[in-house]
Design a protein around this motif. Structure first.
Motif, PDB file in Angstrom:
ATOM      1  N   ALA A 221       1.070  -1.196  -0.028  1.00 24.03           N
ATOM      2  CA  ALA A 221      -0.160   0.208   0.171  1.00 24.03           C
ATOM      3  C   ALA A 221       1.310   1.113   0.034  1.00 24.03           C
ATOM      4  N   VAL A 222       1.696   0.973   0.994  1.00 22.37           N
ATOM      5  CA  VAL A 222       2.688   2.452   0.159  1.00 22.37           C
ATOM      6  C   VAL A 222       3.629   2.376  -1.111  1.00 22.37           C
ATOM      7  N   PHE A 227       3.709   6.206  -5.521  1.00 17.59           N
ATOM      8  CA  PHE A 227       3.216   6.242  -7.013  1.00 17.59           C
ATOM      9  C   PHE A 227       1.853   6.969  -7.506  1.00 17.59           C
ATOM     10  N   VAL A 228       0.942   6.605  -6.647  1.00 16.41           N
ATOM     11  CA  VAL A 228      -0.092   7.696  -6.962  1.00 16.41           C
ATOM     12  C   VAL A 228       0.161   9.000  -7.151  1.00 16.41           C
ATOM     13  N   ALA A 233       1.111  13.546 -10.131  1.00 16.48           N
ATOM     14  CA  ALA A 233       2.445  15.070 -10.092  1.00 16.48           C
ATOM     15  C   ALA A 233       2.237  15.069 -11.724  1.00 16.48           C
ATOM     16  N   VAL A 234       2.863  13.821 -12.134  1.00 17.80           N
ATOM     17  CA  VAL A 234       2.755  13.784 -13.680  1.00 17.80           C
ATOM     18  C   VAL A 234       1.538  14.721 -14.750  1.00 17.80           C
ATOM     19  N   LEU A 235       0.719  13.642 -14.419  1.00 15.86           N
ATOM     20  CA  LEU A 235      -0.551  14.244 -14.593  1.00 15.86           C
ATOM     21  C   LEU A 235      -0.387  15.672 -14.615  1.00 15.86           C
ATOM     22  N   LEU A 236      -0.430  16.439 -13.208  1.00 15.04           N
ATOM     23  CA  LEU A 236      -1.057  17.703 -13.169  1.00 15.04           C
ATOM     24  C   LEU A 236       0.460  18.584 -13.592  1.00 15.04           C
ATOM     25  N   ALA A 243       7.679  14.852  -5.951  1.00 15.54           N
ATOM     26  CA  ALA A 243       6.466  14.479  -5.039  1.00 15.54           C
ATOM     27  C   ALA A 243       6.868  12.837  -4.445  1.00 15.54           C
ATOM     28  N   ILE A 244       6.946  11.860  -5.929  1.00 10.92           N
ATOM     29  CA  ILE A 244       6.956  10.792  -4.934  1.00 10.92           C
ATOM     30  C   ILE A 244       8.584  10.781  -3.103  1.00 10.92           C
TER      31      ILE A 244
END
Length: 297
Positions: A221-222, A227-228, A233-236, A243-244
């Motif tokens: 989960a971590v 990676f979420v 961040a990349v999509l934005l 971010a990671i």
């Protein structure tokens, strides 16, 4: 080659690369140097295994760097680096900028390259290698403040250098100004920092509230949360690497269930370190197997 054969060859290469870590420890050679030599040996200049996909090599490299930064953030003790963060941020921004300019001037003077190409090469060479620094700091006794500065700077500096390489590559033939370059860099870093600072605390809160049925699910989960953060961040149009790293730093220093397994401290299981080592053993041989000049910078 068929998919089955590709899987067999790829698995054999990764296993051999991981086994080469043992050789690195016995000989004292840097493991990254052995990975590079291994990649050259199995590539077009050696055994001749075909690999001519710079896009795939780039994606493997970016994914491996993301795992390395996640491991670095999760295993970094915030109390050790907290006082060093301001200096580390200056080194990761101003210091990297100075390194890029100095290297570009040297390259331009020695090789006679144009200004943009020289700056791209300077940006590629300016940052420290996060995997190498994280690995060395665990074995080399250094003063706590110096170790904290180096550890934090290694986690922060990949974001601005990657942005610089991308922006400079896109500026080759355009009329981008210095102001535009600085503005785009700042915006991407701010977005990346905002995403990391949002996903980290939110993920830590969710993991504390949700009782998973097995302790082994928490490290998964971590990793998924980091990676979420990267993908968001990349999509934005922000810095996924910043971010990671921030998300992993927050999660690694939060009070999580089964914290020893999720953080991977010196006394805890070393799964995160193995993940980072495996990432290095995958990306470096892949890059060196690319047939030049198609290999990505």
């Amino acid at each position: 080659m068929t998919l089955d054969l590709w899987l067999l060859v790829g698995a054999a290469i990764v296993i051999a690369a991981i086994a080469s870590v043992r050789l690195a420890h016995r000989t004292g050679l840097p493991s990254l140097l052995i990975f590079l030599g291994f990649g050259l040996a199995v590539g077009p200049s050696g055994f001749g295994i075909p690999f001519e996909s710079p896009q795939l090599a780039q994606q493997i490299g970016l994914s491996a760097l993301a795992v390395i930064l996640a491991e670095g953030g999760l295993t970094t003790n915030w109390s050790h680096v907290r006082r060093s963060v301001p200096l580390a941020l200056v080194m990761a921004t101003v210091g990297v900028t100075v390194s890029i300019v100095v290297l570009a001037l040297l390259v331009q003077g020695i090789l006679g390259l144009d200004g943009t190409t020289a700056l791209i090469l300077g940006a590629v060479l300016a940052s420290t290698d996060a995997a190498a620094v994280f690995s060395v700091l665990r074995r080399l006794p250094l003063p706590p403040r110096l170790a904290g500065v180096l550890e934090a700077e290694s986690g922060f500096n990949d974001a601005p250098t990657v942005i610089a390489v991308v922006l400079l590559s896109g500026a080759s033939g355009s009329h981008a100004t210095l102001g535009t370059f600085l503005l785009e860099t700042s915006v991407e870093l701010i977005i990346g920092a905002a995403v990391g600072l949002a996903v980290g605390p939110t993920g830590a809160y969710a993991l504390r509230r949700v009782a998973l049925p097995a302790s082994g699910l928490y490290p998964i989960a971590v990793l998924a949360l980091t990676f979420v953060s990267y993908g968001g961040a990349v999509l934005l149009h922000g810095s996924g690497f910043l971010a990671i790293y921030l998300t992993a730093l927050i999660l690694g220093n939060s009070r999580l269930p089964h914290r020893a397994a999720t953080r991977g401290s010196r006394r805890a299981p070393r799964g995160w370190r193995r993940s980072a080592c495996s990432s290095c053993s995958a990306c470096w041989p892949t890059w060196t197997r690319c047939r030049p000049p198609s290999c990505p910078a």
